[in-house]
Motif scaffolding. Structure first.
Motif, PDB file in Angstrom:
ATOM      1  N   SER A  29       0.862  -1.186   0.000  1.00 51.16           N
ATOM      2  CA  SER A  29       0.000   0.000   0.000  1.00 51.16           C
ATOM      3  C   SER A  29       0.898   1.236   0.000  1.00 51.16           C
ATOM      4  O   SER A  29       1.642   1.498   0.946  1.00 51.16           O
ATOM      5  CB  SER A  29      -0.915  -0.009   1.242  1.00 51.16           C
ATOM      6  OG  SER A  29      -1.697   1.169   1.275  1.00 51.16           O
ATOM      7  N   LEU A  30       0.900   1.966  -1.056  1.00 48.58           N
ATOM      8  CA  LEU A  30       1.760   3.152  -1.192  1.00 48.58           C
ATOM      9  C   LEU A  30       1.174   4.364  -0.494  1.00 48.58           C
ATOM     10  O   LEU A  30       1.896   5.324  -0.208  1.00 48.58           O
ATOM     11  CB  LEU A  30       1.999   3.461  -2.676  1.00 48.58           C
ATOM     12  CG  LEU A  30       2.693   2.350  -3.473  1.00 48.58           C
ATOM     13  CD1 LEU A  30       2.844   2.757  -4.932  1.00 48.58           C
ATOM     14  CD2 LEU A  30       4.046   2.020  -2.861  1.00 48.58           C
ATOM     15  N   THR A  31      -0.029   4.372  -0.233  1.00 50.37           N
ATOM     16  CA  THR A  31      -0.641   5.531   0.431  1.00 50.37           C
ATOM     17  C   THR A  31      -1.875   5.069   1.170  1.00 50.37           C
ATOM     18  O   THR A  31      -2.280   3.910   1.081  1.00 50.37           O
ATOM     19  CB  THR A  31      -1.007   6.620  -0.592  1.00 50.37           C
ATOM     20  OG1 THR A  31      -1.526   7.754   0.094  1.00 50.37           O
ATOM     21  CG2 THR A  31      -2.080   6.117  -1.556  1.00 50.37           C
ATOM     22  N   THR A  32      -2.370   5.989   1.936  1.00 50.07           N
ATOM     23  CA  THR A  32      -3.581   5.692   2.705  1.00 50.07           C
ATOM     24  C   THR A  32      -4.614   6.753   2.407  1.00 50.07           C
ATOM     25  O   THR A  32      -4.338   7.784   1.776  1.00 50.07           O
ATOM     26  CB  THR A  32      -3.275   5.699   4.210  1.00 50.07           C
ATOM     27  OG1 THR A  32      -2.780   6.987   4.574  1.00 50.07           O
ATOM     28  CG2 THR A  32      -2.208   4.656   4.554  1.00 50.07           C
ATOM     29  N   ALA A  33      -5.745   6.492   2.908  1.00 50.82           N
ATOM     30  CA  ALA A  33      -6.830   7.452   2.671  1.00 50.82           C
ATOM     31  C   ALA A  33      -6.573   8.767   3.391  1.00 50.82           C
ATOM     32  O   ALA A  33      -6.954   9.837   2.923  1.00 50.82           O
ATOM     33  CB  ALA A  33      -8.166   6.834   3.114  1.00 50.82           C
ATOM     34  N   ALA A  63      -3.775  10.155   3.753  1.00 50.90           N
ATOM     35  CA  ALA A  63      -2.774  10.955   3.034  1.00 50.90           C
ATOM     36  C   ALA A  63      -3.426  11.929   2.082  1.00 50.90           C
ATOM     37  O   ALA A  63      -2.959  13.058   1.892  1.00 50.90           O
ATOM     38  CB  ALA A  63      -1.816  10.039   2.288  1.00 50.90           C
ATOM     39  N   PHE A  64      -4.508  11.509   1.483  1.00 53.01           N
ATOM     40  CA  PHE A  64      -5.206  12.421   0.559  1.00 53.01           C
ATOM     41  C   PHE A  64      -5.838  13.585   1.313  1.00 53.01           C
ATOM     42  O   PHE A  64      -5.943  14.700   0.803  1.00 53.01           O
ATOM     43  CB  PHE A  64      -6.282  11.654  -0.235  1.00 53.01           C
ATOM     44  CG  PHE A  64      -5.696  10.688  -1.223  1.00 53.01           C
ATOM     45  CD1 PHE A  64      -5.258  11.135  -2.469  1.00 53.01           C
ATOM     46  CD2 PHE A  64      -5.561   9.349  -0.916  1.00 53.01           C
ATOM     47  CE1 PHE A  64      -4.711  10.243  -3.372  1.00 53.01           C
ATOM     48  CE2 PHE A  64      -5.013   8.465  -1.823  1.00 53.01           C
ATOM     49  CZ  PHE A  64      -4.584   8.903  -3.062  1.00 53.01           C
ATOM     50  N   ASN A  65      -6.229  13.316   2.544  1.00 53.13           N
ATOM     51  CA  ASN A  65      -6.823  14.402   3.327  1.00 53.13           C
ATOM     52  C   ASN A  65      -5.788  15.440   3.752  1.00 53.13           C
ATOM     53  O   ASN A  65      -6.121  16.581   4.058  1.00 53.13           O
ATOM     54  CB  ASN A  65      -7.512  13.833   4.576  1.00 53.13           C
ATOM     55  CG  ASN A  65      -8.662  12.909   4.205  1.00 53.13           C
ATOM     56  OD1 ASN A  65      -9.312  13.102   3.159  1.00 53.13           O
ATOM     57  ND2 ASN A  65      -8.932  11.908   5.035  1.00 53.13           N
ATOM     58  N   LYS A  66      -4.502  14.990   3.820  1.00 52.66           N
ATOM     59  CA  LYS A  66      -3.434  15.912   4.244  1.00 52.66           C
ATOM     60  C   LYS A  66      -2.893  16.760   3.110  1.00 52.66           C
ATOM     61  O   LYS A  66      -2.053  17.614   3.324  1.00 52.66           O
ATOM     62  CB  LYS A  66      -2.289  15.112   4.869  1.00 52.66           C
ATOM     63  CG  LYS A  66      -2.675  14.409   6.158  1.00 52.66           C
ATOM     64  CD  LYS A  66      -1.493  13.635   6.719  1.00 52.66           C
ATOM     65  CE  LYS A  66      -1.873  12.913   8.004  1.00 52.66           C
ATOM     66  NZ  LYS A  66      -0.745  12.128   8.553  1.00 52.66           N
TER      67      LYS A  66
END
Length: 713
Positions: free
Chosen positions: A128-132, A134-137
């Motif tokens: 998993s390269l990113t998380t949910a 991360a998009f919020n940040k």
């Protein structure tokens, strides 16, 4: 079915007819004015439009229009006939027989069986390269402000009055080319001297004339006319340009000019914080005027990396000393010694060393003062005075051997032309404290023999020369023939010491600068004469070149290179002719300004000579008073020597022991210390490091601190 087809046909036939009628209807109209149209449209049953043709004819002088009934046929001629010619039989190339070679058959390669192992590798789950979250940040990007449409307007074009260039405008342009591009200062000066008489160009011509004078090394001429521009002009622009020129060339001006320039600098809000030369000049001026606050303001802008930093240190020391801050002044002078360590022969270092030594002497720091005196360079005019003062420092530091040794070195043939009567006193006091009374008496006899006749000569000269200008003429006469042993009754050594004083040398240096400027002024006329001769020779060469080029103009169409060569030769000849005319006219134009400049220089030299004469007379009176004082002390010192000698003899007869106390306080480094004998050699680079080989033979100190053999002075 048949009836339907008939109806359709009739409909199709009717519609084109109606359309044709509708299209032809506008053509049947008659033009305005009642005149029939050139052609009337008619539609036949075949739907082919036809037109009536009309023709104009002149009948009895009137133009009438007639309808043409029979239109003649157009004669287009007969069609061109084309006839085919007989073709010859085709000649095809003979057929070639192609022999085919048998191709060797090759066997197919053996099939290779590949054995593949089963793929049993375990595949890890995808990372998993990113998380949910991360998009919020991810930061929000602000929407750019809307860009307003540019507002345009029609250009306002206004006609301006075009002024014609006058002859003096061309002359000014030509002079600026000579000055700024060609650096031909003589021709530029000639043109500017003419433009000074023109009221319209006067200020600008004065400014550029001053800059031309600066380029020729005529510094006083630059100063005279640039200051005149700053004072005379009512134009803010030219006054500011003149002020900037004065500030940039402050080293060629006098310190007193700050009184004029500084208010102009403030008026035009000029930035002078990085001009160290100007700040040093300001500091000197305000120091002379006693305005210490402005002096400090000038020195604060000079940093450690500035070439004028050592000079600023000396001025800062004087500034603090005048305020009673001796410690701060000493610190600045010590910094000066460090800053000038790479240039030990500089005038600034010698002055700083002498000043530092005197401050340390004032604070009874004799050891430090002695070392500071040694830093005065031997080529400096202050060196002889520094050596005498350093010997007094040795006396007070109880280094009597060193004081006597160094003063003895000044009494050898190496310094036979030096005027230093005080050195005999110091040497005598040294012997007195060593209880070498016989040597002390001998030194006093030498002093009296040498300087007693001088006193009479100096007194006679002072009586017969009341005018201070006579002192200047005496020094000037000796400088013309420095081999003379006596001038106007004054000994050579006395004149040398008189002329070495900084008060006189600084003024004489400016007089010499004026003399050099007179030579440069005279050289301008000679340069112009030489330039005229060179331009005549160049004109002859250009005439010859032009004649050679014109020989190539034969025929109606000469080559472009030949025409260009002729044009180039003509331009060169014209240029030389113009320069010759300007050079010839410049000699006449500069003549008046040269006469004015010479008169001004002579006037300023007269003022400077008066200042130099006053400086020499003041120094003369000071030296004469010092000689009187030294000779007056001769009797007192003789009394002390004879009295001490008697006490010393009685002490020795009573079996007393000599004082073997060691006094190392002011001894120089052992490798530089030299004991001398009366017939020894004296080396210039070793002066200041000699010590007497005579020992201290005084009586031992008593319990109360008294010394036998010395009477209280």
């Amino acid at each position: 079915m048949g009836g339907f087809m008939n109806k359709s046909l009739s409909i199709l036939i009717t519609i084109p007819f109606l359309c044709g009628t509708a299209l032809a209807e506008p053509a049947l109209k008659v033009k305005k004015g009642g005149r029939p149209a050139a052609a009337s449209l008619k539609v036949k049953s075949s739907l082919v439009p036809t037109f009536d043709v009309y023709q104009k004819k002149v009948v009895k002088g009137k133009v009438e229009v007639f309808k043409v009934k029979n239109i003649p046929l157009l004669d287009v001629g007969e069609e061109r006939e084309v006839q085919a010619s007989e073709m010859s039989p085709l000649r095809l190339p003979a057929s070639r027989e192609v022999t085919l070679k048998e191709t060797r058959r090759r066997e197919s390669p053996v099939a290779i069986d590949f054995v593949l192992k089963p793929y049993n590798d375990v595949v890890n789950p995808a990372k998993s390269l990113t998380t949910a979250d991360a998009f919020n940040k991810i930061p929000d990007v602000k929407i750019l402000n809307p860009v307003a449409e540019p507002v345009t307007q029609d250009p306002l074009v206004q006609l301006a009055k075009l002024e014609d260039i006058q002859p003096n405008d061309y002359k000014l342009l030509q002079a600026l080319i000579f000055l700024e591009i060609q650096k031909n200062y003589e021709l530029a000066m000639g043109l500017f001297s003419e433009l000074i008489e023109d009221p319209e160009h006067r200020i600008e011509a004065l400014y550029h004339y001053a800059m031309t004078a600066k380029g020729l090394g005529l510094n006083s001429e630059f100063r005279q006319y640039m200051i005149q521009v700053a004072q005379e002009t009512k134009s803010k622009e030219w006054q500011q340009k003149a002020t900037e020129a004065l500030v940039q060339n402050i080293n060629t001006l006098e310190t007193s000019d700050i009184a004029l320039i500084d208010p102009l600098v403030i008026k035009h809000e000029m930035d002078i914080t990085k001009n160290d030369d100007y700040q040093i000049t300001r500091a000197k001026y305000y120091s002379d005027k006693g305005q210490l606050g402005l002096m400090e303001d000038a020195l604060i802008f000079i940093g450690e990396k500035s070439p004028r930093y050592p000079e600023a240190l000396l001025l800062n020391a004087l500034f603090n000393y005048r305020q009673g801050k001796v410690e701060e002044a000493t610190i600045y002078l010590e910094k000066l010694m460090t800053a000038t360590d790479a240039d030990k022969t500089s005038q600034l270092r010698s002055v700083g060393a002498l000043t530092l030594a005197r401050m340390q002497f004032q604070k009874s720091q004799y050891k430090e003062a002695f070392q500071s005196y040694l830093k005065v360079d031997k080529s400096n005019p202050l060196w002889l005075q520094a050596m005498v003062e350093s010997a007094w420092t040795q006396i007070l530091g109880e280094d009597y051997e060193g004081a006597a040794g160094n003063m003895f070195s000044l009494h050898t043939d190496f310094f036979k032309n030096a005027f230093s009567p005080e050195s005999y006193v110091v040497r005598t006091v040294g012997y007195l404290n060593l209880c070498q009374y016989g040597d002390g008496v001998q030194v006093l006899n030498e002093m009296k023999k040498k300087y007693a006749p001088w006193k009479q000569k100096l007194a006679a000269y002072s009586t017969s020369h009341k005018d201070s200008s006579a002192y200047y003429e005496t020094v000037k006469g000796w400088l013309k023939n420095s081999d003379l042993k006596e001038v106007d009754g004054l000994p050579r050594s006395f004149i040398v010491e008189l002329a070495r004083h900084p008060a006189y040398m600084s003024v004489q240096k400016q007089i010499n600068a004026y003399e050099d400027e007179i030579v440069k002024f005279n050289r301008i006329a000679l340069t112009l004469v030489k330039k005229e001769r060179e331009l005549i020779a160049k004109q002859n060469e250009a005439n010859k070149e032009l004649a050679d080029a014109k020989r190539g103009l034969k025929g109606d169409s000469p080559s472009a290179s030949t025409v260009a060569a002729v044009q180039k030769a003509e331009q060169k000849l014209l240029s030389y002719r113009i320069q010759f005319h300007i050079a010839k006219k410049a000699r006449t134009s500069i003549k008046n300004l040269r006469a004015t400049g010479m008169a001004r220089i002579e006037k300023e030299k007269t003022v400077l000579r008066a200042q130099a004469s006053q400086a020499l007379k003041g120094r003369f009176d000071e030296m004469l008073a010092g000689l009187d004082k030294v000779l007056d002390q001769n009797d007192v010192l003789q009394y002390e020597l004879y009295s001490g000698a008697g006490e010393h003899i009685r002490y020795q007869m009573a079996g007393g022991e000599i004082n073997e106390k060691e006094r190392p306080e002011l001894k120089v480094q052992k490798e530089k210390s030299l004991n001398w004998k009366f017939k020894g050699e004296i080396w210039e680079d070793e002066v200041g490091h000699y010590r007497s080989s005579l020992k201290n033979v005084c009586a031992q100190e008593g319990q109360d601190g008294s010394v036998a053999g010395l009477s209280e002075q």
